[in-house]
Motif scaffolding. Structure first.
Motif, mmCIF file in Angstrom:
data_model
loop_
_atom_site.group_PDB
_atom_site.id
_atom_site.type_symbol
_atom_site.label_atom_id
_atom_site.label_comp_id
_atom_site.label_asym_id
_atom_site.label_seq_id
_atom_site.Cartn_x
_atom_site.Cartn_y
_atom_site.Cartn_z
ATOM 1 N N LEU A 265 0.831 -1.202 0.000
ATOM 2 C CA LEU A 265 0.000 0.000 0.000
ATOM 3 C C LEU A 265 0.867 1.254 0.000
ATOM 4 O O LEU A 265 0.582 2.215 -0.721
ATOM 5 C CB LEU A 265 -0.953 -0.004 1.207
ATOM 6 N N ALA A 266 1.946 1.240 0.761
ATOM 7 C CA ALA A 266 2.841 2.405 0.794
ATOM 8 C C ALA A 266 3.429 2.671 -0.592
ATOM 9 O O ALA A 266 3.499 3.828 -1.029
ATOM 10 C CB ALA A 266 3.953 2.188 1.817
ATOM 11 N N GLN A 267 3.841 1.619 -1.301
ATOM 12 C CA GLN A 267 4.378 1.789 -2.652
ATOM 13 C C GLN A 267 3.302 2.322 -3.595
ATOM 14 O O GLN A 267 3.562 3.212 -4.407
ATOM 15 C CB GLN A 267 4.916 0.460 -3.190
ATOM 16 N N GLN A 268 2.089 1.786 -3.492
ATOM 17 C CA GLN A 268 0.993 2.246 -4.340
ATOM 18 C C GLN A 268 0.704 3.721 -4.100
ATOM 19 O O GLN A 268 0.466 4.476 -5.048
ATOM 20 C CB GLN A 268 -0.258 1.415 -4.073
ATOM 21 N N LEU A 269 0.727 4.147 -2.842
ATOM 22 C CA LEU A 269 0.450 5.547 -2.534
ATOM 23 C C LEU A 269 1.563 6.461 -3.031
ATOM 24 O O LEU A 269 1.290 7.579 -3.488
ATOM 25 C CB LEU A 269 0.221 5.723 -1.030
ATOM 26 N N ARG A 270 2.815 6.003 -2.985
ATOM 27 C CA ARG A 270 3.919 6.813 -3.524
ATOM 28 C C ARG A 270 3.790 6.933 -5.045
ATOM 29 O O ARG A 270 4.034 8.003 -5.611
ATOM 30 C CB ARG A 270 5.265 6.228 -3.121
ATOM 31 N N LEU A 271 3.392 5.847 -5.713
ATOM 32 C CA LEU A 271 3.155 5.907 -7.161
ATOM 33 C C LEU A 271 1.998 6.856 -7.475
ATOM 34 O O LEU A 271 2.078 7.667 -8.402
ATOM 35 C CB LEU A 271 2.865 4.513 -7.711
ATOM 36 N N ALA A 272 0.939 6.755 -6.688
ATOM 37 C CA ALA A 272 -0.218 7.640 -6.879
ATOM 38 C C ALA A 272 0.171 9.102 -6.683
ATOM 39 O O ALA A 272 -0.325 9.979 -7.394
ATOM 40 C CB ALA A 272 -1.345 7.246 -5.921
ATOM 41 N N ALA A 273 1.077 9.368 -5.744
ATOM 42 C CA ALA A 273 1.511 10.748 -5.497
ATOM 43 C C ALA A 273 2.230 11.335 -6.707
ATOM 44 O O ALA A 273 2.057 12.515 -7.027
ATOM 45 C CB ALA A 273 2.408 10.809 -4.263
ATOM 46 N N VAL A 274 3.010 10.521 -7.399
ATOM 47 C CA VAL A 274 3.694 11.013 -8.602
ATOM 48 C C VAL A 274 2.672 11.326 -9.687
ATOM 49 O O VAL A 274 2.716 12.388 -10.311
ATOM 50 C CB VAL A 274 4.734 10.000 -9.127
ATOM 51 N N VAL A 275 1.742 10.419 -9.901
ATOM 52 C CA VAL A 275 0.705 10.643 -10.919
ATOM 53 C C VAL A 275 -0.095 11.893 -10.576
ATOM 54 O O VAL A 275 -0.351 12.735 -11.440
ATOM 55 C CB VAL A 275 -0.210 9.407 -11.040
ATOM 56 N N ASP A 276 -0.468 12.038 -9.316
ATOM 57 C CA ASP A 276 -1.237 13.214 -8.894
ATOM 58 C C ASP A 276 -0.434 14.496 -9.113
ATOM 59 O O ASP A 276 -0.973 15.504 -9.573
ATOM 60 C CB ASP A 276 -1.656 13.065 -7.434
ATOM 61 N N ALA A 277 0.859 14.467 -8.800
ATOM 62 C CA ALA A 277 1.697 15.657 -8.996
ATOM 63 C C ALA A 277 1.811 16.009 -10.477
ATOM 64 O O ALA A 277 1.752 17.187 -10.844
ATOM 65 C CB ALA A 277 3.081 15.423 -8.398
ATOM 66 N N LEU A 278 1.962 14.999 -11.334
ATOM 67 C CA LEU A 278 2.024 15.259 -12.777
ATOM 68 C C LEU A 278 0.722 15.884 -13.271
ATOM 69 O O LEU A 278 0.741 16.851 -14.043
ATOM 70 C CB LEU A 278 2.309 13.967 -13.542
ATOM 71 N N CYS A 279 -0.404 15.333 -12.821
ATOM 72 C CA CYS A 279 -1.703 15.870 -13.242
ATOM 73 C C CYS A 279 -1.907 17.292 -12.730
ATOM 74 O O CYS A 279 -2.385 18.155 -13.467
ATOM 75 C CB CYS A 279 -2.833 14.964 -12.754
ATOM 76 N N ALA A 280 -1.550 17.531 -11.484
ATOM 77 C CA ALA A 280 -1.730 18.869 -10.892
ATOM 78 C C ALA A 280 -0.865 19.907 -11.598
ATOM 79 O O ALA A 280 -1.272 21.059 -11.757
ATOM 80 C CB ALA A 280 -1.409 18.828 -9.400
ATOM 81 N N ALA A 281 0.329 19.501 -12.026
ATOM 82 C CA ALA A 281 1.238 20.440 -12.682
ATOM 83 C C ALA A 281 0.832 20.734 -14.120
ATOM 84 O O ALA A 281 1.233 21.751 -14.690
ATOM 85 C CB ALA A 281 2.664 19.895 -12.648
ATOM 86 N N GLY A 282 0.038 19.829 -14.718
ATOM 87 C CA GLY A 282 -0.473 20.070 -16.073
ATOM 88 C C GLY A 282 0.523 19.746 -17.156
ATOM 89 O O GLY A 282 1.093 18.663 -17.182
ATOM 90 N N ASP A 283 0.751 20.706 -18.055
ATOM 91 C CA ASP A 283 1.623 20.477 -19.204
ATOM 92 C C ASP A 283 3.085 20.370 -18.763
ATOM 93 O O ASP A 283 3.417 20.569 -17.603
ATOM 94 C CB ASP A 283 1.437 21.579 -20.242
ATOM 95 N N PHE A 284 3.962 20.063 -19.713
ATOM 96 C CA PHE A 284 5.356 19.847 -19.324
ATOM 97 C C PHE A 284 6.010 21.078 -18.714
ATOM 98 O O PHE A 284 6.725 20.940 -17.716
ATOM 99 C CB PHE A 284 6.211 19.295 -20.474
ATOM 100 N N PRO A 285 5.810 22.286 -19.236
ATOM 101 C CA PRO A 285 6.435 23.439 -18.564
ATOM 102 C C PRO A 285 6.006 23.558 -17.092
ATOM 103 O O PRO A 285 6.820 23.891 -16.229
ATOM 104 C CB PRO A 285 5.964 24.639 -19.400
ATOM 105 N N GLY A 286 4.748 23.248 -16.800
ATOM 106 C CA GLY A 286 4.298 23.262 -15.409
ATOM 107 C C GLY A 286 4.972 22.180 -14.593
ATOM 108 O O GLY A 286 5.353 22.398 -13.437
ATOM 109 N N ARG A 287 5.143 21.018 -15.177
ATOM 110 C CA ARG A 287 5.825 19.918 -14.499
ATOM 111 C C ARG A 287 7.279 20.283 -14.227
ATOM 112 O O ARG A 287 7.826 19.961 -13.175
ATOM 113 C CB ARG A 287 5.762 18.649 -15.348
#
Length: 168
Positions: A34-56
């Motif tokens: 579960l800890a690994q899944q949540l860390r993976l989810a955090a990366v996906v969430d951060a990418l989505c929140a940042a939007g396009d590549f310049p935001g990332r």
């Protein structure tokens, strides 16, 4: 699924457009904690929140969440360049969109994001199967000409946010 080679992937076009992908032969698989899944989810969430590549590339959260996976590198880059390379590495690992110049998804080149970061000093072996699966999905979207239309990270985003709210 830890064996996502072309023989284990079924692809069909839907009548209303789009593509349906199915994975078969689950004989080789990996269960993440579960800890690994949540860390993976955090990366996906951060990418989505940042939007396009310049935001990332500007996002401290994309770099922090990617590093929280346990991936360590030996960068001597200025922080802005390190964030950009880390965003490219996270995008390469978690998304299907084309990397912007000067980065490439080819790990044999000096412009591969992890090479730009100075090389990996630590990489959790449990993530190899996950990254292998995302790379085959990336290749599949490119082969189907969908890499600029479909973002794996955006598709996974709602699931990542749901996991974070359920288990955090």
């Amino acid at each position: 699924h830890a064996d996502p080679h072309p023989g284990n992937i079924l692809v069909s076009r839907r009548f209303a457009g789009g593509v349906r992908v199915g994975l078969v032969d689950w004989g080789q698989s990996k269960r993440l904690t579960l800890a690994q899944q949540l860390r993976l989810a955090a990366v996906v969430d951060a990418l989505c929140a940042a939007g396009d590549f310049p935001g990332r590339a500007r996002s401290a959260e994309v770099m922090r969440s990617y590093r929280n996976l346990g991936i360590l590198w030996n960068s001597s880059l200025p922080i802005e360049a390190e964030r950009e390379a880390a965003a490219a590495a996270a995008t390469d690992a978690f998304d299907s969109i084309t990397l912007p110049t000067p980065f490439t998804s080819d790990p044999t080149t000096p412009t591969y994001p992890l090479a730009v970061l100075g090389g990996v000093s630590d990489f959790p072996t449990d993530l190899i199967y996950f990254f292998r699966a995302t790379q085959i999905l990336r290749a599949l979207t490119q082969h189907l000409g969908l890499s600029d239309e479909v973002s794996i990270a955006q598709e996974w985003g709602p699931h990542a946010r749901r996991a974070a709210t359920l288990f955090v």
